[in-house]
Every structure is written in structure tokens, then in C-alpha cells.
Motif scaffolding. Sequence first.
Motif, PDB file in Angstrom:
ATOM      1  N   PHE A  53     -18.336  28.133 -56.139  1.00  0.00           N
ATOM      2  CA  PHE A  53     -19.683  28.114 -56.184  1.00  0.00           C
ATOM      3  C   PHE A  53     -20.240  27.020 -56.596  1.00  0.00           C
ATOM      4  N   GLU A  58     -24.942  28.160 -53.073  1.00  0.00           N
ATOM      5  CA  GLU A  58     -25.894  29.079 -52.443  1.00  0.00           C
ATOM      6  C   GLU A  58     -25.687  30.465 -52.701  1.00  0.00           C
ATOM      7  N   PRO A  59     -26.780  31.365 -53.153  1.00  0.00           N
ATOM      8  CA  PRO A  59     -26.510  32.938 -53.316  1.00  0.00           C
ATOM      9  C   PRO A  59     -25.828  33.350 -51.979  1.00  0.00           C
ATOM     10  N   THR A  60     -25.125  34.255 -52.439  1.00  0.00           N
ATOM     11  CA  THR A  60     -24.175  34.953 -51.265  1.00  0.00           C
ATOM     12  C   THR A  60     -24.475  36.405 -51.591  1.00  0.00           C
ATOM     13  N   THR A  61     -24.838  37.150 -50.403  1.00  0.00           N
ATOM     14  CA  THR A  61     -25.110  38.703 -50.465  1.00  0.00           C
ATOM     15  C   THR A  61     -24.145  39.359 -49.419  1.00  0.00           C
ATOM     16  N   LEU A  80     -24.210  40.773 -55.123  1.00  0.00           N
ATOM     17  CA  LEU A  80     -24.785  39.411 -55.129  1.00  0.00           C
ATOM     18  C   LEU A  80     -23.959  38.173 -56.128  1.00  0.00           C
ATOM     19  N   ASP A  82     -24.554  34.787 -57.348  1.00  0.00           N
ATOM     20  CA  ASP A  82     -25.636  33.608 -57.487  1.00  0.00           C
ATOM     21  C   ASP A  82     -25.210  32.956 -58.790  1.00  0.00           C
ATOM     22  N   GLY A  83     -26.172  31.942 -59.094  1.00  0.00           N
ATOM     23  CA  GLY A  83     -25.902  31.395 -60.290  1.00  0.00           C
ATOM     24  C   GLY A  83     -25.959  31.912 -61.649  1.00  0.00           C
ATOM     25  N   HIS A 136     -26.532  44.080 -56.698  1.00  0.00           N
ATOM     26  CA  HIS A 136     -27.728  43.307 -56.032  1.00  0.00           C
ATOM     27  C   HIS A 136     -28.913  44.188 -55.984  1.00  0.00           C
ATOM     28  N   ARG A 480     -31.214  27.628 -59.600  1.00  0.00           N
ATOM     29  CA  ARG A 480     -31.317  28.189 -58.384  1.00  0.00           C
ATOM     30  C   ARG A 480     -31.244  29.630 -58.391  1.00  0.00           C
ATOM     31  N   SER A 481     -31.091  30.221 -59.438  1.00  0.00           N
ATOM     32  CA  SER A 481     -31.159  31.744 -59.305  1.00  0.00           C
ATOM     33  C   SER A 481     -32.193  32.520 -60.146  1.00  0.00           C
TER      34      SER A 481
END
Length: 619
Positions: A53, A58-61, A80, A82-83, A136, A480-481
Motif C-alpha cells: 500500500f 490508492e484506496p481499494t474497495t 475497504l 485505505d490509509g 466499508h 489520503r483517507s
Amino acid sequence: MELAAIILGGPFLAFVLLGVIAPLRRSGRPAAYVSIAGIGASLAASVALLLRFQANPEPTTWEFLWAPLTRSPSIRFGVLLDGLSVPMLVVVSLVAFLVQIYSLGYMNAERPASLGRYYTFHSLFSMAMLGLVASHNTLQTYFFWELVGLGSYLLIGFWYEKPEASRAAMKAFWTTRLGDVGFALGLIFLWSAGGSFVFAELFERADTGELSGTMLTLGVAGLFLGAMGKSAQFPLHIWLPDAMEGPTPVSALIHAATMVAAGVYLMARISPLLGHTPHVAAWVLTLGTLTAFLAATMALVARDVKRILAFSTISQLGYMMAAVGAGGAIASIFHLTTHAFFKALLFLAAGSVIHAVHTNDIFEMGRLWKKMPITGVYFLVGGLALAGVFPLAGFFSKDEILITLWSGGHSIAFWTLLVTAGLTAFYMFRAFFVVFFGEREFQGHAHESPAVMVGPMGVLAVLAVAGGALGPGIARLLERSISVAGHHEASHAGLAALIPYLGTAAAAFGILVAWLGYQRRAFRPEAIRKAAGPLVTLLERRYFIDEIFLFFYRVLYLGLGAVVGWIDRYIIDGLVNFVSWATWQVAGYLRRVQTGRAQDALYAIAIGFLLLVILAMRG
């Protein structure tokens, strides 16, 4: 997502195996190895995920359709990454892994079946917290939220043969359930107004104004009420000190990275909504500040080493909540991370002492430094980190919170938490000096803990020392999150530049007073305690908040139950019984008409026929 499957699946598979295969669960050490392997796989996958990461933040869902609806948007569940969630997965799995290894030594005297049950509950608890972190949407979070509550109930009441442990487990369960009512209502309000449970969609609709007004405020306030219960915020903090009746490794896990961290994590996750609900944010700041100060004062007079640490946890959670309320969710998560390391270290070091001396009372210990030097060093490291002494981890994360408060113009909260920092240093080193250098020397046989307990403490000690270096990396990931409306960037102008020095001065003053009173005996704490009798009583009785809850329980809850019981017994049941009695009486009279003789029936038929004829002729 393959790594996410391993992270969540490791402890879940261990829980299923131990729960379904009874011989394995009753085997003792083999059961422990299964649980450790499960959380170990989660840790390895979490670290790999974090490294990947960082290269591509980049956030991934990933999501799937859980409940298709026709008149409302369908409900989706998913993961989810993310950061915010990725670093937290590492923290949870790392602390759980170290605690489970440590437990091999601490719980060594348990029967095999009991040890297997212990590790089964550990796997369930770890899986629930990891699932909560990766959720998420609010509904999925709520499901895992309740599983975390179940796991804590089972672990706190692990020694259920002890009445104190059973009562503590029930107290924790019902107090957090009170807050969870707010959580449930909050997610319903947000769903009703925003048409979604998904965090990202709620944030987007709040930004566009589609989700706003009273329903948004009620929704966020409800989620905060749930966080108050899990993260032990005033006045729902009453369960946490009594939760010390569980095994010490359980206390380390709950206080460091799982249950109590869940509430702070939730508020950080929904911090973009706090920017649109300033009144709720103000309450988060106020209650967090109040909680931090009150808990620190209660720790000043505590004798049980685990309860001292419990009050410390409540106080530090107050710091984190205050930061979230002030728009500093990044500073809050940074402090949550460092706190997980040094608080787990302190609990494991306290467990090492308890394991050796078989008492929790610090005034029944004393002069253990020579007998347990490694544990003493680790307790000292944890205490310095908690006090916020440079260059340990707590120094950096605590000061980030203070800078956030000052930069945001929250001067009352700032000065209150600065004073709290001094109190924190005092009560921690009061415990340290009494336990390891006290006047009274422990007369029993005490020895250093085995390597299986010392090793995990060593890892946590390194993180407690160097964890402050994680701050910039955590900030980069979280930026970023977490996008907080109204977030105040820390300004180092004016007093803000002096905050590290003020924090250090407060910590140094607290340590100095503890050293003078409990090591050098320059003054007699007993005399001060006697002179301040009413105040000491107030602190020992925890501001009588437990008694207030007990009063409402006995007078309102049980009183209302008695009134409802009387109505049910004498009015509802009375009405039903009257109808039954009346029916019985009427049936008694009607029964006389039935003689059972055929000629009487023929007479009745004939009379009825004649009556019909007469009526027909009149018509």
C-alpha cells in the motif's frame, strides 16, 4: 484482496477449528498453536499489505450484494483498504500476536481445556476487530462491533467461577450495549437521510448537501454514543476498571489495540461527517477532555496496578477523542498507534509482576528491581512513553494532539490536557517507584518471567521507544483517507512551538513529585492522603458515578420492572383470569340444560319447531 482474505480468514479459521473440533480445543498447547498460527498469518499478510500500500496508496474497495431491495438502495458488504484501515490492521494483528505468545507463559497453569477455550475466544475477538477495521459501511461495522462486544464479554469473564469476573463481564456487556443502542439508531438515521450505509457515499452526500440537517446530526451523535461505550468515555467509562478481573493478557489486548480502540477508530472513520456537525464535534471534544482529566485523577489514588493502567487507558482515550473533536483525526490515530505499543507493554510488564508475586496491590510489592530487572526496564520504558518523555513514542503523538488543540483555538481543552499530562507522569511513576524501589520489600519468592513472556515485551519496548518515527508515514497515509471539513492545520507559530517543551516540563514535574514522595520520602504521601480525606474518598469511589448508575438501575429500572410486573400480574392477568372465571360460571349454568337423555332432546326439538311455526304464521 487476497491479502485481506488471509488477514480476516486466519483468526476466523482458527476460531472455527477450535470451536468445532472439541478434542483440539481441549488439547491445551496445540489449541494455542492453532490460534497463534491464525493471527500470525494475519500479521504477515497485514505487513505485506502495508508495504504494498505504501508503494501505491490508492484506496481499494471490494464489495458484494448482501441484501437486494426494491424500494431502497440495495445493501452491500465489502472490504475497504485505505490509509486508515491498512495501518490499523497491522497494529491489531501485531499486538494480538504478541499477546497470544505471551499468554503461553502467563496462562501456563490453566487446565488444557481451559487454555483451549481461552485461545478460542482470542481468535474470535481478533477476527471481530480485524473485520471491524476493514468494513466499508456502517451496518457491517455494527455487526463486527457487536462481535467485539461478545468477545470482550467472554474474555473478561474467562474465570467465570469468580463472582467478580462474572459481574465485570456483565457490567462491560450491558454498559457498552447502552452505547450500542445509540450506534444502531445513528446508522438508521444516516440510512434514512442518506440512502446508504457505505462510508464513502455518506461523505459524498454530506459534502453535496444531500445529507444534512437534523438527521445528519442525530446520526453522527448516535454513532458517537456507541463510541462512548466502546472507548469508555465519561460517563460510560465505568465498565473498564472492573474489566481488570479478566486475565492480564486480555487486559493488554482490550486496552491496547482492540475493543477500546474501536470507538476512536470509528470516530476517525466518520470524521468527515463531524466537519458538517459542529455541535457533535464540540461534544466529542468536551467529553474527551473531561474523560482524560477525570480518569487521571482517579488513577492518583488507585492501589491495584492493573486498575491504575485501566484509568490511564480511559484518560488516553480521552486525549484521542478530544483530538477527533478538534478536527485532528490524524493526530488521534497517531496517538492510538503509539498508545497500542506502550500500553500493551505496560500491561504485559504488570502481568509479569503479578505472575511473580501473585498480588495486584502495588503496596504489597516493593524492591522488585533486583529480582525482576528486565521487567523493571520494560515497565520503565512504557511509563516514560506514556508520560510523554522525549524521545519515546508518546512524546510525539501526545504533543501532536496538544498542538492540534492549541492551533484550533481550544485553549481550555489544551490547558486541561497539559495538566493531565503531569498527572499521568505522577501516577505512573508512583506505581513504578513503589513496585520496584519501594520502602517495603516483597518477602515472597519473585523471579524474572520466562522468555516466552519477556520476548513479546521486548518487541513492544522497541516500538514504544521508536514508534514516534512512524508519525510522518502515518500522516501521509491518513491524509489520503481522512478529509475533515474545518480541519485545523497545526501552526508552530507562537505558543505552538513551545508545546513540546511544556509537555516535557509537565511530565518532568510529575515524575519529580513521584520520586520525591515515593522514593526519596521528602514528604509523606500518607499525611497528604489523610489531610485530603474527603477528596481521596471521592476519587476512590470514582466520583460516585458507579453509585449513580446503580441508583438508576435499582430505582428506575428495577422499580419500573416492579410496576410493569404488578400491572401484568394483577391487571392483565386479572382481566384474563376474570374472563376465564366468567366463562366457567356461565358454562356451569348452561351445563344443567344438558341432561344427556334422548327424550329431553326430542322435547327441545319439538318446542323449537313449534316456535318456528308460530313465527312463520305471524310473519
